[in-house]
Scaffold this active site. Sequence first.
Site, PDB file in Angstrom:
ATOM      1  N   ASP A 251      16.512  59.433  62.064  1.00 32.04           N
ATOM      2  CA  ASP A 251      16.021  58.369  61.262  1.00 32.04           C
ATOM      3  C   ASP A 251      15.087  57.547  61.727  1.00 32.04           C
ATOM      4  O   ASP A 251      14.507  56.626  61.121  1.00 32.04           O
ATOM      5  CB  ASP A 251      17.184  57.777  60.488  1.00 32.04           C
ATOM      6  CG  ASP A 251      18.123  57.003  61.305  1.00 32.04           C
ATOM      7  OD1 ASP A 251      18.313  55.716  61.217  1.00 32.04           O
ATOM      8  OD2 ASP A 251      18.469  57.375  62.435  1.00 32.04           O
ATOM      9  N   SER A 252      15.010  57.663  63.239  1.00 33.37           N
ATOM     10  CA  SER A 252      14.388  56.519  63.795  1.00 33.37           C
ATOM     11  C   SER A 252      13.199  57.027  64.877  1.00 33.37           C
ATOM     12  O   SER A 252      13.341  58.250  65.064  1.00 33.37           O
ATOM     13  CB  SER A 252      15.492  55.472  64.562  1.00 33.37           C
ATOM     14  OG  SER A 252      16.200  55.232  63.635  1.00 33.37           O
TER      15      SER A 252
ATOM     16  N   LYS B  71      15.151  62.481  73.297  1.00 30.38           N
ATOM     17  CA  LYS B  71      15.814  63.417  72.841  1.00 30.38           C
ATOM     18  C   LYS B  71      15.232  64.883  72.721  1.00 30.38           C
ATOM     19  O   LYS B  71      15.946  65.858  72.631  1.00 30.38           O
ATOM     20  CB  LYS B  71      16.370  63.055  71.366  1.00 30.38           C
ATOM     21  CG  LYS B  71      17.225  61.836  71.287  1.00 30.38           C
ATOM     22  CD  LYS B  71      17.401  61.424  69.653  1.00 30.38           C
ATOM     23  CE  LYS B  71      18.280  60.096  69.698  1.00 30.38           C
ATOM     24  NZ  LYS B  71      18.930  60.054  68.385  1.00 30.38           N
TER      25      LYS B  71
ATOM     26  N   ASP C 158      23.698  57.511  64.339  1.00 30.11           N
ATOM     27  CA  ASP C 158      23.945  56.282  63.524  1.00 30.11           C
ATOM     28  C   ASP C 158      22.590  56.434  62.638  1.00 30.11           C
ATOM     29  O   ASP C 158      21.595  56.473  63.047  1.00 30.11           O
ATOM     30  CB  ASP C 158      23.612  55.127  64.336  1.00 30.11           C
ATOM     31  CG  ASP C 158      24.628  54.733  65.634  1.00 30.11           C
ATOM     32  OD1 ASP C 158      25.683  54.247  64.759  1.00 30.11           O
ATOM     33  OD2 ASP C 158      24.725  55.229  66.619  1.00 30.11           O
TER      34      ASP C 158
ATOM     35  N   ASP D 205      21.240  63.256  65.040  1.00 27.42           N
ATOM     36  CA  ASP D 205      21.212  61.822  65.432  1.00 27.42           C
ATOM     37  C   ASP D 205      22.654  61.492  64.815  1.00 27.42           C
ATOM     38  O   ASP D 205      23.065  62.072  63.917  1.00 27.42           O
ATOM     39  CB  ASP D 205      20.122  61.258  65.042  1.00 27.42           C
ATOM     40  CG  ASP D 205      20.260  59.886  64.917  1.00 27.42           C
ATOM     41  OD1 ASP D 205      20.534  59.174  65.934  1.00 27.42           O
ATOM     42  OD2 ASP D 205      20.093  59.030  63.809  1.00 27.42           O
TER      43      ASP D 205
ATOM     44  N   ASN E  61      13.314  57.011  67.857  1.00 30.71           N
ATOM     45  CA  ASN E  61      13.809  57.847  69.088  1.00 30.71           C
ATOM     46  C   ASN E  61      14.170  59.191  68.662  1.00 30.71           C
ATOM     47  O   ASN E  61      14.514  59.847  69.474  1.00 30.71           O
ATOM     48  CB  ASN E  61      15.037  57.095  69.553  1.00 30.71           C
ATOM     49  CG  ASN E  61      16.411  57.109  68.716  1.00 30.71           C
ATOM     50  OD1 ASN E  61      16.406  57.356  67.341  1.00 30.71           O
ATOM     51  ND2 ASN E  61      17.604  56.822  69.411  1.00 30.71           N
TER      52      ASN E  61
ATOM     53  N   THR F 222      21.928  61.475  70.552  1.00 26.70           N
ATOM     54  CA  THR F 222      22.208  60.196  70.189  1.00 26.70           C
ATOM     55  C   THR F 222      21.536  59.261  71.055  1.00 26.70           C
ATOM     56  O   THR F 222      21.426  59.565  72.401  1.00 26.70           O
ATOM     57  CB  THR F 222      23.573  59.860  69.826  1.00 26.70           C
ATOM     58  OG1 THR F 222      23.916  58.769  69.547  1.00 26.70           O
ATOM     59  CG2 THR F 222      24.519  60.259  71.157  1.00 26.70           C
ATOM     60  N   GLY F 223      21.318  57.832  70.720  1.00 26.03           N
ATOM     61  CA  GLY F 223      21.067  56.923  71.696  1.00 26.03           C
ATOM     62  C   GLY F 223      22.213  56.356  72.443  1.00 26.03           C
ATOM     63  O   GLY F 223      22.031  55.735  73.184  1.00 26.03           O
TER      64      GLY F 223
END
Length: 247
Positions: free
Chosen positions: A197-198, A174, A12, A10, A200, A44-45
């Site tokens: 970390d999130s 993902k 961010d 990931d 997603n 990534t988002g």
Amino acid sequence: MGSYKLLALDMDGTVLNDQQQITPETAYWIQEAVKAGITVSFSTGRGFDSAMPYAKQLGLDSPMITVNGGEVWSAPYQLHRRHLMDAGVMKELYQIAKRYDVWFWAYSVGQIYLRSSWDNEIIFEDKEWLKFGYTVEDEGMRHEILSQLRAMGGLEITNSSPTNIELNPKGISKASGLLDVCELLGIGMHEVVAVGDSINDLAAIQAVGLGVAMGNAQETVKEAADQVVASNEEDGVAEVIRKYLLK
């Protein structure tokens, strides 16, 4: 411990520090992983355009997963698969944002639209949409919006920070992106290390051989992960590489 072949990162809150930079330490260890024959991929988002400069910085020409799995790239600039959002659904998501007067953004192919730059003349049917997002500081309001989104159905609902909500077509995440990448590389999901970390990142962390949460990750993500490492401000990604990939 298996011999892992793919490191899915990931961006961010994970590979990027809070200044949105890849530190020299993290960059060094990513290079070491690449030298050892491990494929390092961003997952990534972000849209492709904002992820690509970092891939360039690291000299990566590997597959990439962008907009939470909405796009899978077999290599930089080479699109492998794209999953579009229905224009009518996007319109509905936009109307919810207006109704609650919250910050929002929308990704279409090759472009991001923010609330601040939103043009009311936008015709939803004229664009190829990938993702919609809200930022909602007020917790009560966030729960209200979430329950409306769940009631709509057909949506993959995640976040990339505790105060936002991100939406992709149902089943697109993902993890679905990683399945595509594994197929491209001829490896299995058990040979993947995913770091995030999130919310997603949750599906990916649960689906791979080794799921790793950053020290700064949301609690739910830490609970689901196999391992928790240092935060994005303390080169947690470098720790993952040293401990689990290059032992």
